[in-house]
Design a protein around this motif. Structure first.
Motif, PDB file in Angstrom:
ATOM      1  N   UNK A   1       0.835  -1.201   0.000  1.00 54.96           N
ATOM      2  CA  UNK A   1       0.000   0.000   0.000  1.00 54.96           C
ATOM      3  C   UNK A   1       0.869   1.250   0.000  1.00 54.96           C
TER       4      UNK A   1
ATOM      5  N   UNK B   1       1.996   1.685  -3.585  1.00 55.29           N
ATOM      6  CA  UNK B   1       0.934   2.255  -4.422  1.00 55.29           C
ATOM      7  C   UNK B   1       0.762   3.752  -4.151  1.00 55.29           C
ATOM      8  N   UNK B   2       0.834   4.132  -2.883  1.00 47.10           N
ATOM      9  CA  UNK B   2       0.600   5.531  -2.524  1.00 47.10           C
ATOM     10  C   UNK B   2       1.760   6.424  -2.960  1.00 47.10           C
TER      11      UNK B   2
ATOM     12  N   UNK C   1       1.186   6.927  -6.619  1.00 51.93           N
ATOM     13  CA  UNK C   1      -0.012   7.727  -6.912  1.00 51.93           C
ATOM     14  C   UNK C   1       0.193   9.209  -6.632  1.00 51.93           C
TER      15      UNK C   1
ATOM     16  N   UNK D   1      -0.330   6.419   5.582  1.00 46.71           N
ATOM     17  CA  UNK D   1      -0.429   6.233   4.137  1.00 46.71           C
ATOM     18  C   UNK D   1      -0.690   7.532   3.379  1.00 46.71           C
ATOM     19  N   UNK D   2      -1.024   8.590   4.087  1.00 43.40           N
ATOM     20  CA  UNK D   2      -1.252   9.885   3.441  1.00 43.40           C
ATOM     21  C   UNK D   2       0.094  10.412   2.935  1.00 43.40           C
TER      22      UNK D   2
ATOM     23  N   UNK E   1      -0.409  -3.912  -5.943  1.00 41.76           N
ATOM     24  CA  UNK E   1       0.598  -3.497  -4.963  1.00 41.76           C
ATOM     25  C   UNK E   1       2.011  -3.765  -5.469  1.00 41.76           C
TER      26      UNK E   1
ATOM     27  N   UNK F   1      -4.158  -4.126   2.269  1.00 37.89           N
ATOM     28  CA  UNK F   1      -4.986  -2.919   2.323  1.00 37.89           C
ATOM     29  C   UNK F   1      -6.081  -3.097   3.364  1.00 37.89           C
TER      30      UNK F   1
ATOM     31  N   UNK G   1      -8.911  10.330   6.835  1.00 32.07           N
ATOM     32  CA  UNK G   1      -7.742  10.309   5.942  1.00 32.07           C
ATOM     33  C   UNK G   1      -7.768   9.044   5.083  1.00 32.07           C
TER      34      UNK G   1
ATOM     35  N   UNK H   1      -8.023   8.488   1.069  1.00 34.44           N
ATOM     36  CA  UNK H   1      -6.943   7.774   0.377  1.00 34.44           C
ATOM     37  C   UNK H   1      -7.504   6.656  -0.498  1.00 34.44           C
TER      38      UNK H   1
END
Lengths: 343, 73
Positions: free
Chosen positions: A25, A28-29, A32, A208-209, A333, B3, B59, B63
């Motif tokens: 994850x 991916x982030x 992105x 994850x932000x 992923x 996830x 958040x 996301x």
């Protein structure tokens, strides 16, 4: 976000620093959000073995396919697994040829199918890291409580610390780790402390932000050379983790050697059903062969951070999201999937 | 595969919680952590793995929406 941090990350001119993320994850982030473009060229983000689908060897996929072709048997799986190539095609290919494959959102959905069709054996393709293993423990709990006899698990369960140890010992070119966020929810941040001390490397548990990831990268640069663990995701991850989930895993599973794509067998890096519950296992031991579909595929080196996706000769040409040649391009992923879709 | 998505628990009955993900109500097993209605929780593969704060829930909801947009291209 603090503009000083952003400027620091953009203008950083110290020694080249290589930061590895070991969470699909996060991979991916990072792609992105375009975080790489916000960093100095001297800050290298590399993807490690953080995608459980990507590190699964072909022998396991082949075993899934063989099971799905048996009479009165259905192979149950998460959707991610269906397109992963085995030695002779994927589960999706096998399904098209008549094999019985069912995709579910949760392993617990298998309970309903098993009760509705007692004549069918359901084998769950139990793949995952520490985040998912407690879910399989809960499935085992329900199988026993409801006295269900037509569900088995084909496990390919892995744990992170031994593979991080392998990367540090064999690659030796990582300066810090973004510790996996959802794995840490279960294990707690303390699980990384022995590795941090052993290799004198910082580990930062990150959210994850985009801003959380940037803050974590900043922290890793500042902590360079220090064998320490910093938790920058404290509202979700505690030091001790989810102890109830850990106890459930301990009850049903025991550590054992496991084979990782590109890395071979790593001691105690897998989890297997305990001896008491072996009658619920569908043949998970000794699935070690790893057949490469395309000899030019360099998934194994991508997975360990030895090369970037772009350095693979197949990337974006023979290997695309529509026609993946290796697992790193299959999973959402996977490092290659994310590098390609972010372009 | 790791996830996890977060939402608000609406009710809990016999170890199964109804969780509101932005209006999409999903059932999730509550066997790995104690939860009550009004709690914000992290759900992975149909199982609640942790309680979270509302801020983290907001958040993560944002996301996930962004990741879905990106996946759709």
């Amino acid at each position: 976000m603090d503009s000083e941090i952003l400027r620091f990350l953009k203008e950083y001119d110290g020694d080249v620093i290589r930061i590895m993320e070991v969470c699909g994850t996060h991979t991916a982030e990072i792609s992105r959000t375009g975080i790489r473009k916000m960093l100095s060229p001297k800050i290298k983000l590399i993807s490690g073995p953080g995608c459980p689908v990507c590190v699964t060897v072909t022998a396991y996929i082949d075993a899934c396919i063989e099971i799905a072709k048996r009479e009165n048997t259905t192979l149950v799986s998460f959707g991610d697994m269906l397109r992963v190539p085995g030695s002779h095609g994927s589960l999706r290919d096998a399904q098209a040829e008549g094999a019985s494959v069912k995709m579910v959102y949760s392993p617990l959905d298998t309970l309903k199918y098993a009760k509705e069709h007692p004549e069918t054996m359901y084998v769950f393709a139990a793949v995952g890291f520490e985040t998912t293993t407690p879910v399989y423990a809960l499935l085992m709990e329900q199988i026993l409580a409801q006295q269900i006899t037509n569900i088995k698990l084909l496990t390919s369960l892995k744990v992170m610390p031994p593979v991080i140890d392998w990367v540090c010992a064999n690659q030796g070119n990582v300066d810090g780790f973004l510790a996996p966020g959802h794995v840490s929810v279960i294990t707690g941040s303390r699980i990384f402390a022995p590795l941090a001390e052993k290799f004198h490397l910082p580990f930062v548990v990150s959210g994850f932000e985009g801003e959380e990831l940037l803050s974590s990268i900043y922290a890793l640069i500042k902590l360079r050379g220090q064998g320490t663990v910093m938790n920058l995701y404290p509202s979700v991850v505690s030091e001790e983790g989810n102890t109830l989930a850990q106890a459930q895993v301990e009850k049903y599973f025991t550590p054992g050697d496991a084979t990782w794509r590109g890395m071979g067998s790593i001691p105690d890096s897998g989890m297997y059903l305990r001896e008491t519950y072996q009658k619920y296992d569908a043949g998970s031991l000794n699935l070690i062969e790893d057949h490469v579909l395309n000899r030019a595929c360099r998934c194994a080196e991508v997975l360990t951070g030895k090369i970037t996706s772009e350095e693979c000769p197949l990337f974006g040409t023979a290997c695309t999201t529509e026609h993946p040649q290796g697992a790193c391009m299959v999973s959402m992923e996977g490092a290659c999937f994310n590098h390609l879709t972010a372009r | 595969m790791c996830v996890a998505t977060s939402g608000e628990v609406l009710k809990v009955e016999n170890g199964i919680a109804e969780v509101d993900f932005q209006g999409n109500i999903v059932r999730a097993a509550a066997g790995l952590t104690e939860v009550s209605p009004g709690d914000y929780v992290l759900v992975h593969a149909g199982v609640i793995i942790q309680k979270v704060t509302k801020q983290d829930n907001d958040i993560m909801t944002q996301l996930l929406a962004e990741m879905e947009d990106a996946a759709r291209g």
